[in-house]
Motif scaffolding. Structure first.
Motif, mmCIF file in Angstrom:
data_model
loop_
_atom_site.group_PDB
_atom_site.id
_atom_site.type_symbol
_atom_site.label_atom_id
_atom_site.label_comp_id
_atom_site.label_asym_id
_atom_site.label_seq_id
_atom_site.Cartn_x
_atom_site.Cartn_y
_atom_site.Cartn_z
ATOM 1 N N SER A 35 0.831 -1.207 0.000
ATOM 2 C CA SER A 35 0.000 0.000 0.000
ATOM 3 C C SER A 35 0.863 1.253 0.000
ATOM 4 N N SER A 36 2.177 1.074 0.089
ATOM 5 C CA SER A 36 3.113 2.202 0.098
ATOM 6 C C SER A 36 3.692 2.400 -1.291
ATOM 7 N N ILE A 37 3.366 3.520 -1.928
ATOM 8 C CA ILE A 37 3.924 3.786 -3.248
ATOM 9 C C ILE A 37 5.428 4.008 -3.151
ATOM 10 N N GLU A 38 5.889 4.534 -2.016
ATOM 11 C CA GLU A 38 7.328 4.739 -1.840
ATOM 12 C C GLU A 38 8.075 3.411 -1.867
ATOM 13 N N ALA A 39 7.498 2.387 -1.243
ATOM 14 C CA ALA A 39 8.124 1.061 -1.249
ATOM 15 C C ALA A 39 8.147 0.478 -2.657
ATOM 16 N N LEU A 40 7.079 0.687 -3.409
ATOM 17 C CA LEU A 40 7.016 0.170 -4.777
ATOM 18 C C LEU A 40 8.030 0.865 -5.686
ATOM 19 N N ILE A 41 8.153 2.169 -5.544
ATOM 20 C CA ILE A 41 9.116 2.904 -6.368
ATOM 21 C C ILE A 41 10.539 2.469 -6.038
ATOM 22 N N ALA A 42 10.825 2.307 -4.742
ATOM 23 C CA ALA A 42 12.164 1.872 -4.339
ATOM 24 C C ALA A 42 12.474 0.490 -4.909
ATOM 25 N N ALA A 43 11.484 -0.408 -4.888
ATOM 26 C CA ALA A 43 11.691 -1.756 -5.440
ATOM 27 C C ALA A 43 11.903 -1.702 -6.946
ATOM 28 N N GLY A 56 1.285 3.230 -12.095
ATOM 29 C CA GLY A 56 0.571 4.136 -11.209
ATOM 30 C C GLY A 56 0.479 5.543 -11.768
ATOM 31 N N PHE A 57 0.081 6.482 -10.921
ATOM 32 C CA PHE A 57 -0.065 7.867 -11.315
ATOM 33 C C PHE A 57 1.252 8.430 -11.841
ATOM 34 N N GLU A 58 1.170 9.188 -12.926
ATOM 35 C CA GLU A 58 2.359 9.858 -13.451
ATOM 36 C C GLU A 58 2.917 10.849 -12.431
ATOM 37 N N ASP A 59 2.038 11.399 -11.577
ATOM 38 C CA ASP A 59 2.501 12.330 -10.552
ATOM 39 C C ASP A 59 3.471 11.653 -9.591
ATOM 40 N N TRP A 60 3.280 10.351 -9.354
ATOM 41 C CA TRP A 60 4.194 9.587 -8.504
ATOM 42 C C TRP A 60 5.460 9.194 -9.253
ATOM 43 N N LEU A 61 5.285 8.666 -10.457
ATOM 44 C CA LEU A 61 6.378 8.024 -11.169
ATOM 45 C C LEU A 61 7.134 8.950 -12.111
#
Length: 298
Positions: free
Chosen positions: A227-235, A245-250
């Motif tokens: 549920s953590s986008i930060e964890a997904l991006i780090a992975a 996911g959202f372009e704002d995140w990625l």
């Protein structure tokens, strides 16, 4: 015996009765559930009648509680409106603005809007509650909510806020793509490691891609669900798989080169969010000021 219940207790009872939950009302008001429980107990003792039926699973108004809530709601609204008239005589309004917003908006889109608003109105306090589920914001004690493409009731008004077009994007670390190869079609993702986002309420939604008239939904799988986008991006940056996911995140890690875009011609665009609130003649000054600010910067 003269019945002189405390006005604050009446207001807190109404908040709990509308939310059907001590915890939900407490969350919206920024108070503890025990303080709301004590306020309702105090009011019931003063009136000599039970107003709420409480179980471990639910809170529901009794017949007396429903009758009181029906008469109390317009009276409390009128009292707030009467007090709010004073705000019209100030250079800048004061008070509290309670907003219910999804996590993506609270993290990425809303901060500069709120910062500009508070700089213009130092007498206003904004209470921001992250909520990815669609809820009845008014019943929960909020002044307004921000959501994507929700169907609004007839007495609700929607105002565009933030970017008007957003996108879902797919990307992965260059090292992962060099090892696993670039997918050429969304169905190829079934043979790739995919990093999935689980919403706080438990949903694990399919990845959806659109090109022309073709729509493809993929139930991808991989080494991480979070549920953590930060964890997904780090992975993803560590080369563990593709992330969607959202372009704002990625967008930031893609622009920095840590992630590379994948299947760009399949990326889905969608309308930006809306601020929504109840139509009413007498609107709280903090909400009116925020709506004016949002419209000015649109």
């Amino acid at each position: 015996m003269t019945l002189t219940p405390d006005l604050a207790d009446l207001d807190l009872f109404a908040a709990v009765a509308r939310a059907r939950s001590f915890r939900g009302a407490a969350k919206a008001r920024g108070l503890s559930a025990s303080s709301l429980s004590e306020a309702v107990r105090r009011l019931e003792d003063r009136l000599g009648v039970r107003l709420l039926n409480r179980t471990t699973r639910s809170v529901t108004p009794t017949e007396a509680g429903l009758r009181l809530l029906e008469r109390l709601t317009p009276a409390l609204d009128e009292m707030r409106a009467a007090l709010d008239v004073v705000n019209g005589f100030r250079d800048s309004p004061t008070g509290t603005l309670r907003l219910n917003v999804p996590g993506i908006l609270a993290r990425v889109i809303l901060p500069p809007i709120i910062a500009g608003f508070l700089a213009r109105h130092p007498g206003i306090t904004v209470e921001l509650m992250n909520e990815d589920r669609f809820i009845d914001v008014l019943a929960a004690g909020f002044d307004a909510g921000i959501r994507y493409g929700e169907t609004l009731e007839q007495d609700m008004i929607a105002v565009p806020i933030g970017p008007r077009v957003q996108r879902y994007v797919l990307c992965a670390a260059p090292a992962y793509l060099a090892k696993a190869g670039y997918p050429e079609h969304p169905r190829d993702l079934l043979d790739h490691a995919c990093l999935r986002h689980r919403f706080p309420h438990g949903a694990l939604t399919p990845w959806e891609f659109i090109r022309g008239e073709e729509v493809v939904r993929i139930d991808a799988s991989g080494p991480l669900v979070s549920s953590s986008i930060e964890a997904l991006i780090a992975a993803a940056e560590a080369g563990l798989g593709l992330v969607f996911g959202f372009e704002d995140w990625l967008g930031p890690p893609m622009r920095a080169g840590r992630l590379a875009p994948v299947l760009e011609d399949w990326w889905q665009s969608f309308p930006g969010p809306f601020l929504y609130y109840q139509s009413r003649h007498l609107m709280p000054a903090p909400l009116r000021a925020f709506i004016d600010h949002v419209r000015e910067i649109a």
